[in-house]
Design a protein around this motif. Structure first.
Motif, PDB file in Angstrom:
ATOM      1  N   UNK A 352       0.774  -1.151  -0.115  1.00 16.05           N
ATOM      2  CA  UNK A 352       0.062   0.185  -0.180  1.00 16.05           C
ATOM      3  C   UNK A 352       0.777   1.209  -0.016  1.00 16.05           C
ATOM      4  N   UNK A 353       0.227   2.244  -0.849  1.00 17.74           N
ATOM      5  CA  UNK A 353       1.203   3.593  -0.969  1.00 17.74           C
ATOM      6  C   UNK A 353       0.044   4.741  -0.621  1.00 17.74           C
ATOM      7  N   UNK A 354       0.689   5.793  -0.420  1.00 16.57           N
ATOM      8  CA  UNK A 354      -0.212   7.093  -0.438  1.00 16.57           C
ATOM      9  C   UNK A 354      -0.520   7.084   1.170  1.00 16.57           C
ATOM     10  N   UNK A 355      -1.516   8.205   1.389  1.00 13.01           N
ATOM     11  CA  UNK A 355      -1.775   8.456   2.635  1.00 13.01           C
ATOM     12  C   UNK A 355      -3.119   7.825   3.182  1.00 13.01           C
ATOM     13  N   UNK A 356      -3.166   7.449   4.491  1.00 15.88           N
ATOM     14  CA  UNK A 356      -4.484   6.962   5.063  1.00 15.88           C
ATOM     15  C   UNK A 356      -5.569   7.812   4.639  1.00 15.88           C
ATOM     16  N   UNK A 357      -6.563   7.420   3.931  1.00 16.02           N
ATOM     17  CA  UNK A 357      -7.702   8.419   3.517  1.00 16.02           C
ATOM     18  C   UNK A 357      -8.217   8.812   4.875  1.00 16.02           C
ATOM     19  N   UNK A 358      -8.744  10.179   5.009  1.00 15.49           N
ATOM     20  CA  UNK A 358      -9.339  10.655   6.242  1.00 15.49           C
ATOM     21  C   UNK A 358     -10.895  10.128   6.216  1.00 15.49           C
ATOM     22  N   UNK A 359     -11.458   9.611   4.867  1.00 14.86           N
ATOM     23  CA  UNK A 359     -12.754   9.176   4.899  1.00 14.86           C
ATOM     24  C   UNK A 359     -12.945   8.026   5.918  1.00 14.86           C
ATOM     25  N   UNK A 360     -11.730   7.077   6.127  1.00 14.58           N
ATOM     26  CA  UNK A 360     -11.662   6.156   7.059  1.00 14.58           C
ATOM     27  C   UNK A 360     -12.248   6.312   8.362  1.00 14.58           C
ATOM     28  N   UNK A 361     -11.950   7.633   8.889  1.00 10.53           N
ATOM     29  CA  UNK A 361     -12.436   8.249  10.110  1.00 10.53           C
ATOM     30  C   UNK A 361     -13.626   8.532  10.403  1.00 10.53           C
ATOM     31  N   UNK A 362     -14.478   8.643   9.225  1.00 12.30           N
ATOM     32  CA  UNK A 362     -15.844   8.942   9.130  1.00 12.30           C
ATOM     33  C   UNK A 362     -16.691   7.673   9.516  1.00 12.30           C
ATOM     34  N   UNK A 363     -16.139   6.611   9.416  1.00  9.70           N
ATOM     35  CA  UNK A 363     -16.749   5.288   9.793  1.00  9.70           C
ATOM     36  C   UNK A 363     -17.159   5.289  11.407  1.00  9.70           C
ATOM     37  N   UNK A 364     -18.464   5.266  11.550  1.00  9.43           N
ATOM     38  CA  UNK A 364     -18.946   5.321  12.929  1.00  9.43           C
ATOM     39  C   UNK A 364     -18.504   4.095  13.517  1.00  9.43           C
ATOM     40  N   UNK A 365     -18.509   2.942  13.114  1.00 10.18           N
ATOM     41  CA  UNK A 365     -18.308   1.719  13.855  1.00 10.18           C
ATOM     42  C   UNK A 365     -16.664   1.389  13.827  1.00 10.18           C
TER      43      UNK A 365
END
Length: 697
Positions: A352-365
């Motif tokens: 895996x490359x690139x950054x950790x998508x901040x969208x992952x931190x929108x996952x409520x669970x």
């Protein structure tokens, strides 16, 4: 009257404009379907959306009366064309007072009424909830036997049938309010409504004045090609608004249209569409064809139970993505953030490359995020991450190439976090005191960074099991209160700049399995209580300034013991060779004296024995060829041993030539200028010879 007429004309024109817009909208829908899937253009062109139920609904049964009179103004094909163009006709509802001799088809004026208007309007009148105050000019005395092309301005006494498909939406009401209708409609409308409403409701069904004309297309069947396309477009718009040919999103869209044809939105409101779009995007984005295991992927089978690495919750929604060591290549799709029930992501040891998508931190669970051992970059602790401080329980991001930075003080907000693994992530600065607020912490891995300062107070972290902070630049002493954490199993502060002594309180760590304190500046002795730690498996205090004797370890689970490069003195405890699991014993470069224990051959699991660089005396004990069956290396050089290297040891070297590859001894002449070596070695036996110290008698 002039103002009313002007208003009627204006509203009539508006009605025509609305019909035109409806036509344009329907043509656009057809164009979208054709563009999105050219291969399906023929199939969708026969769908009810484009042909109004395949043309079957356009024919109406004609009554006998209607056969006697045909409209000279429009042919049947023209009327059908008008229906297809406007989509504005509606079926009437059957009710009391309806004329059963009338046709069951569509209501339009064919010009055959007995009393036609003197001057029929060329534009349809506006149906509204409030009938106009002005009477029509010479209205017909009774309803016509055939429906008109345009709705009349006066509602019929008989309810009309609506034509399917109906279209949603309403016409604007007229500005003039209507009085309540009388219980018996007049055959000839009055020029003005009654000022007194009737006292009794009509026994016949009330005539609704709400217009049934509308300008939105009929809701598609979710099983139909056009309906499926609509649902798919809605789902993909919510997940990936920008779809281009050749992108992973575009490939996923094509796959869903052309191959995954059994999936639709009928049963789950489009959730399957949404999840399969995201998973297909992940597959194309991250080299799914080259995964170690991609069984079941991009097949018609249910992704919850048949796609490798995917697990769903009881509601059939994706809960876990687990593709460890699976050759997953590329960036982490931001679309993962739209998997509403996703709580576990395990993608460690991939490409895996690139950054950790901040969208992952929108996952409520989101509770478990494991991205270790990849080549991820960017921020390790973006501000968005702290939105998950109330759900995240395990965060593993070690061995990546994140942008250098500190451990933020906000880390203390993660009250549910049990594991934080950020080893080898370019962390600098000090460990914030707020770490002591993370009362759920069990595992801490901060190793292989450039952290400085003292070890912070960890006294509130009573659940700690593993603390691994080796290879940093930490200073100060080991906190003695850590000895109170009886549940601690792994403790490593090796390769730092720590000073002071090893706290005696560490002897209370009854569950301790691994203790790594090597390469610091510890002084003093090894606490004798360590010899009684029954669960201890690995003990490493190499490269310090420790003094005193080696305790008589009797830990049956101990397999790794390393105390080289200190100032330890005294003799080698014979108990070390009675440990049934001892495999690695390193005592090099101390000031140990005395003889080599005679029982050293009893260590059947022993692989490495390093006794070099001490002050050992006496002869090298002989062994049989059935002893030390696992041995690979023995270092006896740089001591004061005497006598030949025993034949039994050389015989073992010969018998285990491919395994027993290293044997060092003082087989060169000694330091005193003697022509004879301290430990003569048979040819081919010793792999390296040293001069050694002066041997004692």
């Amino acid at each position: 009257m002039k103002e009313c007429s002007s208003m009627l004309v204006t509203l009539a024109l508006l009605w025509v404009v609305k019909i035109t817009e409806a036509n344009i909208f329907m043509n656009d829908v057809a164009d979208v379907a054709d563009v999105a899937s050219p291969s399906r253009s023929r199939a969708t062109s026969t769908h009810p959306l484009y042909s109004h139920a395949g043309g079957k609904g356009l024919k109406s049964k004609k009554s006998k009366k209607s056969k006697k009179c045909k409209s000279p103004k429009s042919s049947k094909s023209e009327k059908r064309s008008s229906l297809r163009g406007s989509s504005s006709y509606h079926k009437s509802k059957k009710g009391k007072g309806s004329d059963k001799s009338k046709g069951k088809g569509y209501s339009y004026d064919d010009g055959c009424g007995e009393e036609p208007s003197a001057a029929p309007s060329m534009v349809p009148a506006i149906l509204s909830s409030n009938p106009t105050m002005a009477p029509t000019i010479s209205p017909t005395g009774k309803p016509t036997s055939s429906p008109t092309d345009f709705p009349t301005s006066v509602p019929s006494a008989f309810p009309t049938k609506s034509v399917s498909p109906t279209v949603t939406g309403t016409l604007p009401p007229t500005p003039s309010p209507s009085m309540q209708p009388t219980d018996t409609p007049s055959s000839i409308p009055t020029s003005s409504p009654s000022s007194i409403p009737s006292g009794h409701p009509s026994e016949n069904p009330t005539i609704s004045h709400e217009p049934s004309l509308s300008f939105m297309p009929t809701a598609y069947d979710c099983l139909s090609p056009a309906g499926r396309l609509r649902d798919l477009l809605a789902a993909i718009e919510a997940v990936s608004p920008n779809i281009e040919d050749g992108t992973a999103q575009g490939q996923a869209f094509e796959w869903l249209i052309n191959e995954d044809i059994t999936t639709n939105a009928c049963d789950d409101n489009g959730l399957a569409f949404k999840e399969r779009i995201i998973l297909a995007t992940y597959y194309y984005n991250n080299g799914g064809d080259n995964w170690v295991n991609n069984s079941g992927w991009l097949t018609a089978a249910a992704h919850c139970s048949n796609w490798f690495g995917i697990k769903c919750d009881s509601n059939g929604m994706v809960e876990t993505i687990q593709h460890n060591e699976n050759n997953v290549d590329g960036t982490i799709p931001s679309e993962f953030g739209a998997l509403d029930s996703l709580s576990v992501i395990k993608l460690y040891d991939n490409k895996l490359t690139g950054s950790i998508p901040v969208e992952l931190y929108s996952l409520a669970s989101l509770s478990f995020l494991d991205l270790e051992t990849n080549t991820l970059t960017g921020e390790l602790f973006p501000p968005e991450m702290f939105a998950r401080s109330n759900t995240l329980e395990r965060f593993r991001a070690s061995i990546n190439t994140f942008t250098p930075g500190t451990i933020p003080t906000e880390i203390g907000n993660f009250l549910k976090l049990e594991q934080i693994w950020i080893a080898s992530t370019n962390r600098t600065g000090t460990i914030p005191d707020e770490i002591n607020l993370m009362v759920s912490l069990e595992n801490i891995a901060f190793s292989d960074n450039s952290l400085t300062g003292k070890i912070p107070d960890l006294s509130a972290l009573t659940l700690l099991r593993k603390v691994v902070m080796f290879n940093n630049k930490l200073t100060g002493t080991l906190p003695a209160e850590l000895g109170n954490f009886t549940g601690l199993t792994d403790f490593s502060f090796a390769e730092n700049e720590l000073t002071g002594t090893i706290p005696d309180s560490f002897s209370n760590l009854s569950d301790l399995e691994e203790l790594f304190l090597h390469s610091n500046e510890f002084r003093g002795s090894i606490p004798t209580g360590f010899a009684a730690l029954s669960n201890l498996k690995a003990f490493d205090v190499e490269n310090n300034d420790l003094t005193g004797k080696i305790p008589g370890f009797n830990n049956t689970k101990l397999s790794f013991f390393k105390a080289s490069n200190n100032d330890l003195s005294g003799t080698i405890p014979a108990t070390l060779f009675e440990l049934e699991n001892i495999r690695n014993l390193y005592l090099s470069n101390n000031t140990l004296s005395g003889t080599i224990p005679l029982n050293y051959g009893n260590a059947t699991e022993l692989i490495d024995l390093y006794l070099d660089g001490n002050s050992l005396t006496g002869t090298i004990p002989n062994i049989t060829q059935v002893e030390l069956p696992s041995i690979t290396e023995i270092l006896l050089n740089s001591n004061s041993l005497s006598g030949d290297v025993p034949d039994g040891l050389c015989g073992l070297r010969s018998a285990l030539a491919e395994q027993f590859t290293v044997l060092h001894a003082d087989c060169f002449p000694g330091e005193g200028g003697s022509d004879l070596p301290n430990n003569p070695c048979a040819e081919g036996c010793c792999t390296s010879c040293y001069s050694g110290k002066i041997a004692s008698d």
